[in-house]
Enzyme design. Structure first.
Site, PDB file in Angstrom:
ATOM      1  N   CYS A   1       0.817  -1.221   0.000  1.00 35.36           N
ATOM      2  CA  CYS A   1       0.000   0.000   0.000  1.00 35.36           C
ATOM      3  C   CYS A   1       0.852   1.273   0.000  1.00 35.36           C
ATOM      4  O   CYS A   1       1.500   1.549  -0.987  1.00 35.36           O
ATOM      5  CB  CYS A   1      -0.997  -0.048   1.141  1.00 35.36           C
ATOM      6  SG  CYS A   1      -2.243  -1.320   0.857  1.00 35.36           S
TER       7      CYS A   1
ATOM      8  N   HIS B   1      -3.852  -5.611   0.581  1.00 38.14           N
ATOM      9  CA  HIS B   1      -3.463  -6.075   1.914  1.00 38.14           C
ATOM     10  C   HIS B   1      -3.464  -7.603   1.980  1.00 38.14           C
ATOM     11  O   HIS B   1      -4.466  -8.221   2.344  1.00 38.14           O
ATOM     12  CB  HIS B   1      -4.429  -5.522   2.967  1.00 38.14           C
ATOM     13  CG  HIS B   1      -4.155  -4.117   3.357  1.00 38.14           C
ATOM     14  ND1 HIS B   1      -3.239  -3.773   4.331  1.00 38.14           N
ATOM     15  CD2 HIS B   1      -4.655  -2.949   2.894  1.00 38.14           C
ATOM     16  CE1 HIS B   1      -3.200  -2.461   4.457  1.00 38.14           C
ATOM     17  NE2 HIS B   1      -4.049  -1.932   3.588  1.00 38.14           N
TER      18      HIS B   1
ATOM     19  N   GLU C   1      -2.135  -9.472   4.155  1.00 40.56           N
ATOM     20  CA  GLU C   1      -2.257  -9.927   5.544  1.00 40.56           C
ATOM     21  C   GLU C   1      -3.700  -9.989   6.022  1.00 40.56           C
ATOM     22  O   GLU C   1      -3.998 -10.581   7.070  1.00 40.56           O
ATOM     23  CB  GLU C   1      -1.449  -9.014   6.469  1.00 40.56           C
ATOM     24  CG  GLU C   1      -2.135  -7.755   6.924  1.00 40.56           C
ATOM     25  CD  GLU C   1      -2.360  -6.719   5.831  1.00 40.56           C
ATOM     26  OE1 GLU C   1      -3.213  -5.839   5.998  1.00 40.56           O
ATOM     27  OE2 GLU C   1      -1.651  -6.806   4.789  1.00 40.56           O
TER      28      GLU C   1
END
Length: 388
Positions: free
Chosen positions: A282, A366, A368
């Protein structure tokens, strides 16, 4: 009270909360959470789950999140689903009033939790109308306010929204970053076991620069086989190299990448010159792009949700990803030093890049956040394998 679409309508009976846009449009609703007022940029998130993680994601600093899914707060809150201990979103807008939580994991109610975090909530809003407005006109500046007695000075709120400068040109990473180095301890969470422990052994050492990181990033680096040390956003090149990293991770974060890049990009460029392996997510991905010669741009509405399809250009596989960004690397004029690796199937915007002749890559989403649910874990594995 009837659903108040965006209008200049007078205050309806029972309205204890309001969202006032900088252009003067007003949405009346019912306030919950903290009492007071906050200013920020209004965005929307299409996720059906994970509202607590969203509200504690530092990337949402100075933003007001509109949830398109109508039932928010229905599974309560707990101490395990926090993504950070720093400020994230300043408030949220939802369709339905909060109901009692119905999850065995719940340890409290969403409204009470928002109050302890000094975040304002607003229910009874026509979130479809607000989302459509954002899609057509872009993410507006606004003030969200809650007063149990329904006392609001609308002209003053409009002026505050108009006077707020907006996210473009704003460096928020230094506001939400850690202030000291931290040896990360903890792996990913599993039901019945909680968070795994992070072994402090001879694993490859990753120095993670915290521009507003989500904690689950570090847990996934541990799961992939790394030993992690987290450092503040403004850590110098010399201090990073003194930790003897096998690789450097560039985290997500809020604000304008060009503004944060004023101090971050020179460090990233120096790491590239030394051929240090780099992985960015990001904001980190955007600043890696800037360091390699690309530019970034403010998006019209941004991408925020847990259901964004991204195409990998090197094998044509489609990943279902989790996203939260209002800026992007401009892929209309990428320099020769950058290879585009991923693109959004919604609008074709850049979602991944690699730096030619370097062990450096980044993605705009993202991994994660367990989208897919495991479509993107390979990125952590790829990075850690680079370091062995």
């Amino acid at each position: 009270m009837a659903d108040a679409a965006l209008s200049h309508a007078p205050q309806p009976k029972g309205a204890t909360g309001v969202l006032v846009l900088a252009d003067g449009h007003v949405a009346w609703g019912r306030g919950f959470g903290a009492v007071g007022q906050s200013v920020g940029e209004v965005c929307f998130n299409t996720s059906m789950t994970g509202y607590q993680e969203i509200m504690t994601d530092p990337s949402y600093a100075a933003q007001i999140v509109t949830f398109t899914f109508p039932h928010i707060g229905n599974v309560g809150v707990n101490d395990e689903d926090l993504e950070s201990q720093v400020d994230g979103a300043v408030g949220c807008v939802v369709r339905e009033d909060l109901t009692a939580p119905s999850s065995f994991r719940s340890r409290g109610e969403f409204g009470d939790w928002l109050k302890t975090k000094n975040k304002i909530g607003l229910s009874g809003i026509d979130t479809r109308a607000l989302t459509r407005r954002i899609r057509l006109s872009g993410a507006p500046n606004a003030v969200i306010a809650h007063d149990p007695y329904g006392q609001f000075d609308i002209p003053a709120l409009i002026k505050r929204a108009q006077d707020w400068p907006g996210l473009e040109g704003m460096d928020l990473a230094r506001v939400v970053s850690r202030t000291a180095n931290e040896g990360w301890e903890g792996g990913v969470w599993t039901l019945g076991k909680g968070f795994a422990r992070s072994p402090r052994d001879t694993r490859p050492h990753v120095v993670a620069i915290d521009y507003g990181a989500k904690d689950n990033i570090f847990r996934n680096l541990v799961k992939a086989g790394a030993r992690v040390t987290v450092v503040p956003a403004q850590t110098s090149l010399e201090a990073i190299l003194a930790l003897e990293p096998a690789g450097v991770f560039l985290s997500n974060g809020p604000g304008d990448p060009a503004a944060t890049g004023a101090y971050a990009v020179p460090v990233i460029q120096a790491l590239l010159e030394r051929n240090v392996p780099i992985f960015g997510i990001c904001l980190g991905h955007q600043m890696l792009g800037i360091a390699a010669g690309a530019t970034t741009t403010k998006m019209h509405q941004g991408h925020r949700g847990a259901n964004h399809p991204v195409k990998r250009l090197f094998d044509d596989v489609v990943e279902i990803t989790s996203m939260n960004h209002g800026f992007a690397v401009d892929n209309t004029n990428l320099p020769d030093t950058v290879i585009e690796t991923h693109v959004s199937l919604f609008d074709g915007s850049n979602c991944g890049l690699a730096v030619k002749d370097k062990q450096a890559f980044g993605v705009q989403y993202h991994p994660e956040a367990s989208p897919g649910p495991q479509d993107s874990f390979y990125l952590f594995q790829t990075f850690v394998e680079m370091l062995k």
